[in-house]
Design an enzyme around this catalytic site. Sequence first.
Site, mmCIF file in Angstrom:
data_model
loop_
_atom_site.group_PDB
_atom_site.id
_atom_site.type_symbol
_atom_site.label_atom_id
_atom_site.label_comp_id
_atom_site.label_asym_id
_atom_site.label_seq_id
_atom_site.Cartn_x
_atom_site.Cartn_y
_atom_site.Cartn_z
ATOM 1 N N ARG A 1 15.481 -9.673 -41.703
ATOM 2 C CA ARG A 1 15.851 -11.088 -41.565
ATOM 3 C C ARG A 1 17.278 -11.245 -41.055
ATOM 4 O O ARG A 1 17.658 -12.326 -40.603
ATOM 5 C CB ARG A 1 15.624 -11.851 -42.877
ATOM 6 C CG ARG A 1 16.580 -11.507 -43.980
ATOM 7 C CD ARG A 1 16.124 -12.127 -45.288
ATOM 8 N NE ARG A 1 16.270 -13.564 -45.331
ATOM 9 C CZ ARG A 1 17.421 -14.204 -45.555
ATOM 10 N NH1 ARG A 1 18.525 -13.519 -45.737
ATOM 11 N NH2 ARG A 1 17.455 -15.506 -45.589
ATOM 12 N N GLU B 1 5.893 11.205 -59.757
ATOM 13 C CA GLU B 1 7.217 11.351 -60.388
ATOM 14 C C GLU B 1 8.347 11.335 -59.359
ATOM 15 O O GLU B 1 9.511 11.517 -59.704
ATOM 16 C CB GLU B 1 7.266 12.656 -61.190
ATOM 17 C CG GLU B 1 6.484 12.611 -62.485
ATOM 18 C CD GLU B 1 6.962 11.508 -63.414
ATOM 19 O OE1 GLU B 1 8.179 11.394 -63.619
ATOM 20 O OE2 GLU B 1 6.119 10.754 -63.914
ATOM 21 N N ASP C 1 23.512 -18.133 -47.109
ATOM 22 C CA ASP C 1 22.747 -17.539 -48.200
ATOM 23 C C ASP C 1 23.658 -17.005 -49.293
ATOM 24 O O ASP C 1 24.788 -16.592 -49.024
ATOM 25 C CB ASP C 1 21.912 -16.357 -47.689
ATOM 26 C CG ASP C 1 20.636 -16.817 -47.018
ATOM 27 O OD1 ASP C 1 20.189 -17.934 -47.307
ATOM 28 O OD2 ASP C 1 20.105 -16.041 -46.207
ATOM 29 N N PRO D 1 14.700 4.877 -57.573
ATOM 30 C CA PRO D 1 15.500 4.130 -58.563
ATOM 31 C C PRO D 1 16.849 4.792 -58.815
ATOM 32 O O PRO D 1 17.724 4.195 -59.425
ATOM 33 C CB PRO D 1 14.618 4.152 -59.823
ATOM 34 C CG PRO D 1 13.650 5.252 -59.626
ATOM 35 C CD PRO D 1 13.462 5.419 -58.150
HETATM 36 N N1 SAM Z 1 10.545 9.859 -61.836
HETATM 37 C C1 SAM Z 1 11.348 9.031 -60.965
HETATM 38 C C2 SAM Z 1 12.695 8.786 -61.623
HETATM 39 O O1 SAM Z 1 12.746 8.726 -62.831
HETATM 40 O O2 SAM Z 1 13.690 8.596 -60.890
HETATM 41 C C3 SAM Z 1 10.653 7.704 -60.711
HETATM 42 C C4 SAM Z 1 9.475 7.823 -59.806
HETATM 43 S S1 SAM Z 1 8.692 6.277 -59.491
HETATM 44 C C5 SAM Z 1 7.443 6.270 -60.716
HETATM 45 C C6 SAM Z 1 7.744 6.557 -58.023
HETATM 46 C C7 SAM Z 1 8.404 6.112 -56.736
HETATM 47 O O3 SAM Z 1 8.549 4.708 -56.714
HETATM 48 C C8 SAM Z 1 9.805 6.650 -56.467
HETATM 49 O O4 SAM Z 1 9.759 7.947 -55.918
HETATM 50 C C9 SAM Z 1 10.362 5.637 -55.504
HETATM 51 O O5 SAM Z 1 9.988 5.899 -54.162
HETATM 52 C C10 SAM Z 1 9.694 4.346 -55.962
HETATM 53 N N2 SAM Z 1 10.562 3.517 -56.803
HETATM 54 C C11 SAM Z 1 10.371 3.232 -58.113
HETATM 55 N N3 SAM Z 1 11.319 2.412 -58.578
HETATM 56 C C12 SAM Z 1 12.136 2.148 -57.534
HETATM 57 C C13 SAM Z 1 13.315 1.366 -57.396
HETATM 58 N N4 SAM Z 1 13.846 0.689 -58.412
HETATM 59 N N5 SAM Z 1 13.910 1.312 -56.177
HETATM 60 C C14 SAM Z 1 13.401 2.004 -55.130
HETATM 61 N N6 SAM Z 1 12.276 2.761 -55.210
HETATM 62 C C15 SAM Z 1 11.666 2.845 -56.390
#
Ligand code: SAM
Length: 224
Positions: free
Chosen positions: A151, A113, A166, A86
């Site tokens: 795609r 995490e 698109d 994220p």
């Molecule tokens: N503690 C991290 C932070 O606050 O940045 C978030 C970890 S999340 C619970 C677990 C995993 O889900 C991440 O390591 C990532 O690979 C994936 N993930 C969660 N949200 C995401 C998003 N919006 N975009 C891409 N990957 C995401």
Amino acid sequence: MEIDVLTLFPRIFEGPLEESILKRAQSRGLVVVRVHNLRDFTHDKHRVVDDKPYGGGPGMLMKPEPIFEAVEKFRRTDSRVVLMTPQGSPLTQARAEEFSRVAHLIIICGHYEGVDERVRAALVNDEVSIGDYVLTNGALAAAVFVDAVVRLLPGVLGDENSADDDSFTDGLLEGPQYTRPPEFRGLTVPEVLLSGNHEAIAKWRAEWARQRTRERRPDLLKED
Ligand code: SAM
């Protein structure tokens, strides 16, 4: 294109690969996707992939060793190593187009995490977020990312499904679309779409694309 996905949950990712356009793209050899379980890159009896964060705090982090071993096994000179997080730059159509020109993607899916910072520092070329919210797991995010990229590969969408019109491709949202019947529950299809006049139809679509973008996503319009 070839894609290696590294995840703790291969089955989450496999579902989207086994349906529709992604499935067809693989069976036609337009893309090769291999999904690997990161636990296969551990060497202890319990196949441990996580540990407590230094300095304390809630939750667990993914350990660096299995991720390093997997990336170093699959990485080639033409690879891009992508971390789903994220905290990454948001995935846009323009970025999906850019990734669709890469020969080999290695996608790291986080869990818990997230991943030990040394993975970012030493292995990762791109960090990709699919939006400003937090999922439990990177495999879902990776499935969205792979769908958006695959795609766009040449030949994946037939003419009948072309990506050219698109939303976002030309910076605008797509306008309204209709199919048969011409009248349904008193709701009619705009006359111009039934006219067979291709020039008038193109003009109508362009106007509606602009109007819809202005109403819903004015941020996309540069000079308005
Ligand atoms: N503690 C991290 C932070 O606050 O940045 C978030 C970890 S999340 C619970 C677990 C995993 O889900 C991440 O390591 C990532 O690979 C994936 N993930 C969660 N949200 C995401 C998003 N919006 N975009 C891409 N990957 C995401």
